[in-house]
Design a protein around this motif. Structure first.
Motif, PDB file in Angstrom:
ATOM      1  N   LEU A  51       0.825  -1.204   0.000  1.00 11.44           N
ATOM      2  CA  LEU A  51       0.000   0.000   0.000  1.00 11.44           C
ATOM      3  C   LEU A  51       0.865   1.263   0.000  1.00 11.44           C
ATOM      4  O   LEU A  51       0.544   2.246  -0.678  1.00 11.44           O
ATOM      5  N   TRP A  52       1.955   1.245   0.758  1.00  8.92           N
ATOM      6  CA  TRP A  52       2.859   2.397   0.771  1.00  8.92           C
ATOM      7  C   TRP A  52       3.468   2.626  -0.612  1.00  8.92           C
ATOM      8  O   TRP A  52       3.517   3.759  -1.105  1.00  8.92           O
ATOM      9  N   ARG A  53       3.926   1.555  -1.244  1.00  4.32           N
ATOM     10  CA  ARG A  53       4.528   1.699  -2.576  1.00  4.32           C
ATOM     11  C   ARG A  53       3.517   2.257  -3.569  1.00  4.32           C
ATOM     12  O   ARG A  53       3.881   3.045  -4.458  1.00  4.32           O
ATOM     13  N   ASP A  57       3.972   8.179  -4.208  1.00  2.00           N
ATOM     14  CA  ASP A  57       4.151   9.349  -5.084  1.00  2.00           C
ATOM     15  C   ASP A  57       2.989  10.336  -4.983  1.00  2.00           C
ATOM     16  O   ASP A  57       3.017  11.394  -5.609  1.00  2.00           O
ATOM     17  N   ARG A  58       1.950  10.003  -4.183  1.00  5.29           N
ATOM     18  CA  ARG A  58       0.812  10.911  -4.007  1.00  5.29           C
ATOM     19  C   ARG A  58       0.776  11.550  -2.626  1.00  5.29           C
ATOM     20  O   ARG A  58      -0.071  12.390  -2.345  1.00  5.29           O
ATOM     21  N   VAL A  59       1.685  11.139  -1.756  1.00  8.43           N
ATOM     22  CA  VAL A  59       1.638  11.589  -0.367  1.00  8.43           C
ATOM     23  C   VAL A  59       2.258  12.976  -0.230  1.00  8.43           C
ATOM     24  O   VAL A  59       3.343  13.239  -0.755  1.00  8.43           O
ATOM     25  N   LEU A  65      -1.034  10.178   5.357  1.00 11.12           N
ATOM     26  CA  LEU A  65      -1.874   9.014   5.080  1.00 11.12           C
ATOM     27  C   LEU A  65      -2.933   8.832   6.151  1.00 11.12           C
ATOM     28  O   LEU A  65      -2.744   9.217   7.310  1.00 11.12           O
ATOM     29  N   VAL A  66      -4.016   8.142   5.762  1.00 10.26           N
ATOM     30  CA  VAL A  66      -5.031   7.719   6.716  1.00 10.26           C
ATOM     31  C   VAL A  66      -5.466   6.309   6.352  1.00 10.26           C
ATOM     32  O   VAL A  66      -5.470   5.932   5.174  1.00 10.26           O
TER      33      VAL A  66
END
Length: 339
Positions: A51-53, A57-59, A65-66
């Motif tokens: 999920l992190w990967r 690039d959108r964070v 994050l939530v």
């Protein structure tokens, strides 16, 4: 490409323990894949990394994050967010382990607790409503969305499932996977379909869960079951075994007493389902159980006599006629213990 260590999700393989046992006098073999040895202590470490990967690039560093979580994924995402110096908000409920909440906060994450049940046996629907409210309040906040993000099942199709197949030398067997979001089971289904693995895939769900299409009702244990159908398995899954809390807890206590292996509530449910399947068919000789986490997250619930008494948790009838004879790779075995 043939799977080998390092070719899937890049994580070190988690251990597999093989139990030689008798069930009603018939020799059986039970494999336990212990996902508590993953980074951050559970199978959700694999999911969180995927999920992190997907989201990295959108964070935005100011919002971060939530995620809605029963605990394990929240801890893994909190650790990844801290490592990348971005904020993380975990939306949890009263069933989340106090120890997990302490660790999530210690990593600098914000914890939002939803206290109102959702009317479908849990808190999930109201946790999701709170996530959506936070997204409206904080433009730029990124929801990793473990409930519908394809990265969730992909983590298990390319990592967990082929790893288990390699570790068990491709033997034909029944493979049991607990369900919450359904992502792990969906990933195993994808791997089995693409690889031709000689597996009977069995879903294991909590009584009262709607994850695989059953009727929603009251649920006690965290980490297994859902208030709504899985988006990854919209048509459900067959076969599925439904396990009640007393059965899962009884098996957790028995497994630790007989083998020294401590597992969490959903793992107890999966092993309880395996014992049922052994009894149902004498030809079912080998079963593998994916055990999502260890006993450390359940000291104040499953392994607490006070909690068990408070919930009227009597020993279930899951274990008559079950005898563990040998445990390859486990801790000290109490030879021949009958429960």
């Amino acid at each position: 490409m043939t799977w080998a260590p390092g070719t899937g999700d890049g994580l070190a393989p988690t251990p597999v323990v093989r139990l030689g046992m008798e069930v009603a006098g018939t020799p059986r073999q039970l494999w336990l894949k212990l996902e508590g040895y993953n980074p951050y202590g559970s199978v959700k470490g694999r999911t969180a990394l995927a999920l992190w990967r997907d989201a990295a690039d959108r964070v935005e560093r100011g919002t971060g994050l939530v995620e809605s979580t029963s605990g394990n994924l929240g801890l893994a995402l909190a650790a990844l967010a801290a490592a990348h110096r971005v904020p993380f908000t975990a939306v949890v409920d009263p069933r989340t382990s106090a120890a997990l909440l302490y660790d999530i906060r210690a990593l600098g994450a914000r914890v939002v607790t939803v206290h109102t049940p959702d009317g479908a046996g849990g808190y999930l629907l109201n946790r999701l409503a709170r996530v959506r409210a936070l997204l409206r309040e904080q433009p730029g906040l990124v929801w990793t969305d473990q409930y519908s993000n394809p990265a969730n099942p992909a983590a298990h199709a390319t990592g967990t499932a082929p790893e288990l197949h390699w570790q068990t030398r491709g033997e034909p067997m029944s493979v049991l996977v607990a369900v919450s979001t359904g992502g792990t089971l969906a990933g195993f289904r994808r791997y089995a379909a693409e690889s031709g693995a000689a597996w009977e895939l069995v879903g294991v769900d909590a009584a009262g869960s709607a994850a695989l299409g059953g009727p929603a009702g009251p649920r006690l244990l965290s980490g297994i079951g859902s208030s709504r159908p899985s988006a990854f398995l919209p048509d459900g899954h067959r076969p599925t075994v439904y396990v009640d809390p007393a059965e899962a807890v009884t098996v957790c206590l028995w497994l630790r007493a007989t083998t020294g292996i401590g597992v969490g509530a959903s793992s107890g449910a999966v092993v309880a389902a395996a014992l049922r399947l052994f009894r149902a068919d004498a030809r079912r000789v080998t079963v593998a159980c994916l055990c999502p986490d260890g006993a450390d997250r359940y000291r104040d619930t499953v392994y607490s006599p006070l909690w068990r008494r408070a919930h009227g948790m009597a020993r279930s009838g899951a274990l008559p006629g079950v005898r563990v004879l040998a445990a390859d790779g486990a801790g000290p075995l109490t030879e021949g213990v009958r429960w």
